[in-house]
Design a protein around this motif. Structure first.
Motif: not given
Length: 196
Positions: A6-35
């Motif tokens: 039920e939590k995963s179906q909330s409006t906020l969670n659906r909005f965030l999962s749909e509008n998440k940029p494709k291919g962008q990681t939320l974590r910082r890459p280990y190596l700066a050269s990967e960016c």
């Protein structure tokens, strides 16, 4: 309480999962050269700066035990090295040069200390906040009092020779050529300017 489904179906969670940029990681890459993107590299550098600020604020507490202070100081130095890597990557991607204005190291009174590598802990290792008062570190910042022995007049005169008074300036012949060029401007040719 609501179930996870039920939590995963909330409006906020659906909005965030749909509008998440494709291919962008939320974590910082280990190596700066990967960016590969300048805006992301700048974002990660700012994130590191915030982490450094948080840890420097925490290390100011003198009530922390010695092990925690050393760990915090090591973490701050590691983040500073990582920040340098991101700054190099930003320059490679065509961004601003943030490396020009580096901070100076200061002692407990705030005086600038010229200690590039105190304690032999690697290049550019620094101590922050209460870590400067740890045993073994405090001695690194104490300046030994230098008692300079005054030189006597005899010792000063031992270093003075003919070149001090300018007697050896004509030995190489360069000065003579320069004088000829200068005098040719002011006196006509054939004039005996050397004898004037």
């Amino acid at each position: 309480m609501a179930r996870n489904q039920e939590k995963s179906q909330s409006t906020l969670n659906r909005f965030l999962s749909e509008n998440k940029p494709k291919g962008q990681t939320l974590r910082r890459p280990y190596l700066a050269s990967e960016c590969k993107d300048l805006t992301h590299a700048d974002k990660w550098r700012h994130q590191i700066l915030r982490e450094i600020g948080r840890k420097v604020l925490e290390i100011q507490n003198e009530g922390l035990d010695e092990h925690r202070l050393r760990d915090l100081n090591d973490e701050i130095n590691k983040l500073i090295r990582e920040k340098r890597h991101w700054e190099k990557r930003i320059i490679e991607l065509g961004g601003l040069n943030y490396t020009c204005n580096s901070a100076k190291m200061t002692d407990l009174e705030g005086n600038i200390v010229d200690v590039p590598n105190p304690g032999g802990r690697g290049p550019g290792y620094r101590y922050f906040g209460a870590a400067k008062k740890l045993p073994g570190v405090k001695e690194l910042f104490d300046k030994p009092t230098e008692s300079r022995k005054r030189r006597t007049r005899c010792e000063i005169y031992k270093r003075i020779d003919d070149s001090y008074y300018g007697y050896r300036d004509d030995d190489d012949g360069i000065l003579e050529k320069l004088e000829e060029q200068c005098c040719e401007r002011y006196w006509p040719k054939g004039h005996a300017w050397r004898y004037c």
